[in-house]
Design a protein around this motif. Structure first.
Motif, short mmCIF file in Angstrom:
data_model
loop_
_atom_site.label_atom_id
_atom_site.label_comp_id
_atom_site.label_asym_id
_atom_site.label_seq_id
_atom_site.Cartn_x
_atom_site.Cartn_y
_atom_site.Cartn_z
N THR A 24 1.01 -1.43 -0.37
CA THR A 24 -0.62 0.16 -0.04
C THR A 24 1.16 1.20 0.13
OG1 THR A 24 -1.96 -1.61 1.41
CG2 THR A 24 -1.62 1.28 1.29
N GLY A 25 2.29 1.05 0.63
CA GLY A 25 2.94 2.63 0.80
C GLY A 25 2.81 2.91 2.38
N THR A 26 4.09 4.27 2.47
CA THR A 26 3.98 4.63 3.61
C THR A 26 4.04 6.48 3.10
OG1 THR A 26 6.43 4.12 3.62
CG2 THR A 26 4.83 2.20 4.49
N GLY A 27 3.94 6.88 4.44
CA GLY A 27 4.24 8.67 3.99
C GLY A 27 3.51 9.04 2.86
N ALA A 28 4.30 10.05 2.32
CA ALA A 28 3.60 10.35 1.00
C ALA A 28 3.21 10.21 0.24
CB ALA A 28 4.78 11.73 0.47
N ASN A 29 3.71 8.49 -0.10
CA ASN A 29 3.74 7.55 -1.44
C ASN A 29 2.63 6.76 -0.86
OD1 ASN A 29 5.72 8.74 -2.57
ND2 ASN A 29 7.63 7.38 -1.40
N ALA A 30 1.70 6.41 0.23
CA ALA A 30 1.08 5.62 0.48
C ALA A 30 -0.43 6.12 0.24
CB ALA A 30 0.54 5.91 2.27
N LEU A 31 -1.24 5.20 -0.54
CA LEU A 31 -3.03 5.00 -0.81
C LEU A 31 -3.48 5.83 0.57
CD1 LEU A 31 -3.11 1.90 -3.07
CD2 LEU A 31 -2.77 4.26 -3.77
N PRO A 32 -4.47 7.13 -0.64
CA PRO A 32 -5.17 7.40 0.94
C PRO A 32 -6.08 6.13 1.40
CG PRO A 32 -6.10 7.58 -1.48
CD PRO A 32 -5.16 7.34 -1.51
N ASP A 33 -6.60 6.72 2.34
CA ASP A 33 -7.44 5.70 3.20
C ASP A 33 -8.86 5.10 2.02
OD1 ASP A 33 -8.18 3.62 5.05
OD2 ASP A 33 -8.80 5.07 6.50
N SER A 34 -8.66 4.65 1.03
CA SER A 34 -10.69 4.22 0.05
C SER A 34 -9.50 3.11 0.14
CB SER A 34 -9.85 5.75 -0.15
OG SER A 34 -11.39 5.56 -0.88
N PRO A 35 -11.22 2.83 -0.34
CA PRO A 35 -11.71 0.87 -0.81
C PRO A 35 -10.47 1.20 -2.30
CG PRO A 35 -13.74 2.11 -0.12
CD PRO A 35 -12.53 3.02 0.02
N VAL A 36 -10.22 0.51 -2.28
CA VAL A 36 -9.90 -0.48 -3.95
C VAL A 36 -10.73 -1.22 -4.13
CG1 VAL A 36 -7.16 -1.30 -5.08
CG2 VAL A 36 -7.02 0.30 -2.99
N ASN A 37 -10.64 -0.44 -6.23
CA ASN A 37 -11.69 -1.34 -6.08
C ASN A 37 -11.63 -1.99 -8.12
OD1 ASN A 37 -14.25 -0.12 -4.63
ND2 ASN A 37 -13.47 2.08 -5.95
N ALA A 38 -10.01 -1.82 -8.16
CA ALA A 38 -9.26 -2.25 -8.90
C ALA A 38 -7.95 -2.15 -9.36
CB ALA A 38 -10.24 -1.73 -10.72
N VAL A 39 -7.35 -2.98 -9.49
CA VAL A 39 -5.59 -3.13 -9.91
C VAL A 39 -5.81 -3.96 -11.28
CG1 VAL A 39 -3.69 -4.48 -9.05
CG2 VAL A 39 -5.36 -3.40 -7.36
N VAL A 40 -4.51 -2.93 -12.22
CA VAL A 40 -3.85 -3.78 -13.27
C VAL A 40 -2.66 -3.32 -13.63
CG1 VAL A 40 -3.98 -3.23 -15.61
CG2 VAL A 40 -6.02 -3.22 -14.59
N VAL A 41 -1.87 -4.12 -13.96
CA VAL A 41 -0.83 -5.02 -13.60
C VAL A 41 0.05 -4.52 -15.44
CG1 VAL A 41 1.73 -6.15 -13.27
CG2 VAL A 41 -0.83 -5.83 -11.80
N ASP A 42 0.69 -4.09 -15.79
CA ASP A 42 0.88 -3.61 -17.56
C ASP A 42 2.52 -4.20 -17.22
OD1 ASP A 42 2.38 -3.21 -19.62
OD2 ASP A 42 1.66 -1.37 -19.72
N PRO A 43 2.55 -5.77 -17.72
CA PRO A 43 4.07 -6.50 -16.77
C PRO A 43 4.76 -5.69 -18.19
CG PRO A 43 2.10 -7.94 -18.46
CD PRO A 43 1.60 -6.27 -18.50
N VAL A 44 4.49 -5.30 -19.21
CA VAL A 44 5.81 -4.67 -20.45
C VAL A 44 6.13 -3.56 -19.82
CG1 VAL A 44 5.90 -3.18 -22.83
CG2 VAL A 44 4.56 -5.83 -22.51
N ALA A 45 5.54 -1.82 -19.05
CA ALA A 45 6.10 -0.89 -18.81
C ALA A 45 6.43 -1.20 -17.15
CB ALA A 45 5.32 -0.48 -18.54
N HIS A 46 6.11 -2.15 -16.29
CA HIS A 46 6.11 -2.41 -15.06
C HIS A 46 5.66 -1.60 -13.98
CE1 HIS A 46 9.14 -6.02 -16.24
NE2 HIS A 46 9.57 -4.63 -16.95
N VAL A 47 4.66 -1.66 -14.60
CA VAL A 47 3.68 -0.36 -13.69
C VAL A 47 2.15 -0.93 -13.17
CG1 VAL A 47 2.65 1.50 -14.04
CG2 VAL A 47 4.12 1.74 -15.59
N VAL A 48 2.44 -0.65 -12.15
CA VAL A 48 0.97 -1.16 -11.51
C VAL A 48 -0.57 -0.20 -11.39
CG1 VAL A 48 -0.41 -2.31 -9.69
CG2 VAL A 48 2.20 -2.76 -10.16
N TYR A 49 -1.53 -0.50 -12.03
CA TYR A 49 -2.46 0.67 -11.77
C TYR A 49 -3.32 0.20 -10.67
CZ TYR A 49 -0.50 2.45 -15.90
OH TYR A 49 0.06 2.96 -16.75
#
Length: 65
Positions: A24-49
């Motif tokens: 989830t991350g910590t400090g300034a890099n943490a996600l807000p305290d809000s429900p997560v509805n979807a996760v998408v991984v781009d394996p080519v660009a190595h990015v998680v949305y």
């Protein structure tokens, strides 16, 4: 819908679910305290949305997802 707030909105496993790591991350890099509805991984660009109730966030992954 089961959201209780607090830490631990996105978890990662690298061994088929035997162990889980809170990414989830910590400090300034943490996600807000809000429900997560979807996760998408781009394996080519190595990015998680991550789609939450308050917006979409992205993070680079350390390697192939």
């Amino acid at each position: 819908m089961g959201f209780t707030g607090g830490p631990g909105h996105v978890w990662q496993t690298t061994n088929a679910g035997t162990n889980w790591i809170d990414v989830t991350g910590t400090g300034a890099n943490a996600l807000p305290d809000s429900p997560v509805n979807a996760v998408v991984v781009d394996p080519v660009a190595h990015v998680v949305y991550v789609g939450t109730d308050v917006g979409v966030f992205q993070s680079l992954t350390p390697g192939a997802a």
